[in-house]
Write an enzyme that holds these catalytic residues in place. Structure first.
Site, PDB file in Angstrom:
ATOM      1  CG  LEU A  55      -2.106  -0.907   1.051  1.00  0.00           C
ATOM      2  CD1 LEU A  55      -2.725  -1.262   2.361  1.00  0.00           C
ATOM      3  CD2 LEU A  55      -3.113  -0.211   0.161  1.00  0.00           C
TER       4      LEU A  55
ATOM      5  CE1 TYR B 291       4.124   7.084   4.628  1.00  0.00           C
ATOM      6  CE2 TYR B 291       2.980   8.262   2.874  1.00  0.00           C
ATOM      7  CZ  TYR B 291       3.025   7.232   3.797  1.00  0.00           C
ATOM      8  OH  TYR B 291       1.974   6.356   3.890  1.00  0.00           O
TER       9      TYR B 291
ATOM     10  CG  ASP C 141      -2.150  26.012   1.722  1.00  0.00           C
ATOM     11  OD1 ASP C 141      -2.767  25.934   2.812  1.00  0.00           O
ATOM     12  OD2 ASP C 141      -2.343  26.909   0.878  1.00  0.00           O
TER      13      ASP C 141
ATOM     14  CE  LYS D  71       3.802   3.966   2.447  1.00  0.00           C
ATOM     15  NZ  LYS D  71       3.495   2.591   2.845  1.00  0.00           N
TER      16      LYS D  71
ATOM     17  CG  HIS E  82      -3.320  12.271   7.588  1.00  0.00           C
ATOM     18  ND1 HIS E  82      -2.893  11.060   8.063  1.00  0.00           N
ATOM     19  CD2 HIS E  82      -2.477  12.603   6.595  1.00  0.00           C
ATOM     20  CE1 HIS E  82      -1.834  10.674   7.371  1.00  0.00           C
ATOM     21  NE2 HIS E  82      -1.551  11.594   6.482  1.00  0.00           N
TER      22      HIS E  82
ATOM     23  CB  SER F 299       0.647   7.540   0.035  1.00  0.00           C
ATOM     24  OG  SER F 299       0.380   8.921   0.036  1.00  0.00           O
ATOM     25  CB  SER F 300      -2.577  10.199  -3.663  1.00  0.00           C
ATOM     26  OG  SER F 300      -2.847  10.913  -2.479  1.00  0.00           O
ATOM     27  CB  CYS F 301       2.111  12.025  -0.958  1.00  0.00           C
ATOM     28  SG  CYS F 301       2.941  10.707  -0.097  1.00  0.00           S
TER      29      CYS F 301
HETATM   30  P1  GDP Z   1      -1.483  15.960   3.272  1.00  0.00           P
HETATM   31  O1  GDP Z   1      -2.669  15.565   2.440  1.00  0.00           O
HETATM   32  O2  GDP Z   1      -0.317  15.043   3.111  1.00  0.00           O
HETATM   33  O3  GDP Z   1      -1.117  17.401   3.064  1.00  0.00           O
HETATM   34  O4  GDP Z   1      -1.881  15.714   4.802  1.00  0.00           O
HETATM   35  P2  GDP Z   1      -2.803  16.396   5.935  1.00  0.00           P
HETATM   36  O5  GDP Z   1      -4.057  15.619   6.048  1.00  0.00           O
HETATM   37  O6  GDP Z   1      -1.966  16.488   7.162  1.00  0.00           O
HETATM   38  O7  GDP Z   1      -3.130  17.890   5.469  1.00  0.00           O
HETATM   39  C1  GDP Z   1      -4.020  18.193   4.443  1.00  0.00           C
HETATM   40  C2  GDP Z   1      -4.286  19.684   4.399  1.00  0.00           C
HETATM   41  O8  GDP Z   1      -5.102  20.036   5.531  1.00  0.00           O
HETATM   42  C3  GDP Z   1      -3.051  20.573   4.455  1.00  0.00           C
HETATM   43  O9  GDP Z   1      -3.265  21.672   3.579  1.00  0.00           O
HETATM   44  C4  GDP Z   1      -3.058  21.054   5.908  1.00  0.00           C
HETATM   45  O10 GDP Z   1      -2.375  22.288   6.112  1.00  0.00           O
HETATM   46  C5  GDP Z   1      -4.563  21.195   6.148  1.00  0.00           C
HETATM   47  N1  GDP Z   1      -4.972  21.238   7.575  1.00  0.00           N
HETATM   48  C6  GDP Z   1      -5.817  22.147   8.111  1.00  0.00           C
HETATM   49  N2  GDP Z   1      -5.946  21.963   9.438  1.00  0.00           N
HETATM   50  C7  GDP Z   1      -5.181  20.886   9.742  1.00  0.00           C
HETATM   51  C8  GDP Z   1      -4.920  20.198  10.960  1.00  0.00           C
HETATM   52  O11 GDP Z   1      -5.402  20.556  12.041  1.00  0.00           O
HETATM   53  N3  GDP Z   1      -4.097  19.117  10.889  1.00  0.00           N
HETATM   54  C9  GDP Z   1      -3.557  18.681   9.703  1.00  0.00           C
HETATM   55  N4  GDP Z   1      -2.782  17.590   9.693  1.00  0.00           N
HETATM   56  N5  GDP Z   1      -3.767  19.331   8.534  1.00  0.00           N
HETATM   57  C10 GDP Z   1      -4.573  20.414   8.550  1.00  0.00           C
END
Ligand code: GDP
Length: 318
Positions: free
Chosen positions: A104, A135, A268, A139, A178, A106-108
């Site tokens: 598995l 990461y 972001d 992956k 996340h 990840s889309s990253c």
């Molecule tokens: P990503 O998809 O790998 O970027 O993982 P995340 O789920 O950690 O973050 C997704 C987006 O949500 C990013 O733009 C973050 O800055 C935003 N975000 C907003 N509030 C939060 C928070 O409280 N925690 C996290 N982890 N991300 C947040």
């Protein structure tokens, strides 16, 4: 249908526990190796355990995972732990003559500015998003390991790429979680404390694709049964939502009526990562849990387990 013996590597995590539920429901035997028995970063331990247990297949859900802050702050653990776990499990699977494995990712793994929706073929066509490149590189190495053992030894090892996941057994620790579980926790605590504002990281503009982990688990087991190609395969929800839109949806589900404050000092991350999942859709899998239903389900799980969750970084309400 014959009962198979399947090792779910990482059975305690969100994905691993969903896979375990899914396999047990269909009557397969799930092998589990606790961390106290096998440290997956230890090559000898993994090799010995696999040779002793010889499962019919491995579902590879073990990983060091985390949200944008953790990825950006602990690059050494994210690259080292994941590379070690992958080389140990994939090489030892081959050494123990286990012929079937689903890795598995990840889309990253895809380039930061890949054309959207992102097709499998976009892999390695451009630079990665810097907040999670450690990461992502690990992956990508996992996908390549599966391909190498397939190419050289004919092993039926495949890789499935999920989009952002959430659901039962999620991580609600704000420094490592996340976005979706973080927002559930922040809104819930603000509601209980009568807080007027909740901080959302970044601008709110990034777009993300969210899939409930039970849908993913069905997708992975579907691939175990129906997919056997060199090319990795995407498994996503097929729709995207902005972080601001997600925050409003979660606030509604939790019952928080206050204000959202966007903290633009926080990153972001990648602007958008919607995957093209046509390949798996054409084969016959599709997601069944809507974002609204899934968030409600996650919030119920959070409420039922709030007392037991590691909340070691204190409450989220200022
Ligand atoms: P990503 O998809 O790998 O970027 O993982 P995340 O789920 O950690 O973050 C997704 C987006 O949500 C990013 O733009 C973050 O800055 C935003 N975000 C907003 N509030 C939060 C928070 O409280 N925690 C996290 N982890 N991300 C947040």
């Amino acid at each position: 249908m014959t009962r198979r013996r399947i090792w779910v590597a990482g059975h305690k995590g969100m994905v691993g526990s969903a896979l375990t539920r899914c396999l047990e429901k269909r009557g397969d035997e799930v092998l589990k190796a606790d961390r106290s028995v096998v440290d997956l970063r230890n090559q000898i331990a993994v090799e010995v355990w696999l040779k002793q247990n010889r499962p019919d297949a491995i579902l590879f859900a073990a990983a060091k995972v985390g949200g944008i802050y953790a990825n950006d702050t602990f690059p050494a653990e994210f690259i080292y732990d994941n590379l070690a776990i992958e080389t140990n499990i994939i090489h030892s699977a081959h050494a123990a003559d286990v012929n079937r494995l689903v890795f598995l990712g990840s889309s990253c793994i895809y380039p930061k500015f890949a054309p959207q929706p992102i097709k499998e073929e976009s892999l390695l066509t451009g630079p990665l998003e810097p907040t999670n490149e450690w990461y992502a590189i690990a992956k990508i190495a996992g996908i390549k390991l599966c391909q190498a053992y397939r190419k050289q030894y004919g092993r039926r090892y495949i890789s499935v790429m999920p989009c952002n996941l959430y659901g039962t057994h999620d991580n609600f620790d704000l420094t490592t979680s996340h976005v979706l579980p973080a927002l559930i926790r922040k809104f819930h605590e603000a509601k209980i404390a009568g807080g007027k504002r909740v901080v959302v990281w970044g601008t709110g503009a990034p777009l993300r694709e969210f899939l409930h982990v039970d849908d993913l688990a069905r997708g992975v087991v579907f691939c175990l049964d129906n997919y056997d190609e060199y090319q990795h395969i995407n498994c996503g929800a097929g729709s995207e939502i902005s972080i601001a839109g997600l925050a409003r949806t979660v606030a509604r589900a939790v019952g928080f009526n206050g204000e959202l404050v966007f903290d633009t000092t926080k990153p972001d991350g990648t602007p958008r990562k919607l995957m093209d999942s046509s390949r798996i859709l054409e084969l016959g899998w599709k997601p069944e849990i809507s974002l609204e239903e899934g968030i409600a389900d996650s919030y119920r799980w959070f409420l039922a387990h709030e007392e037991d969750l590691p909340m070691r970084y204190g409450k989220s309400v200022a």
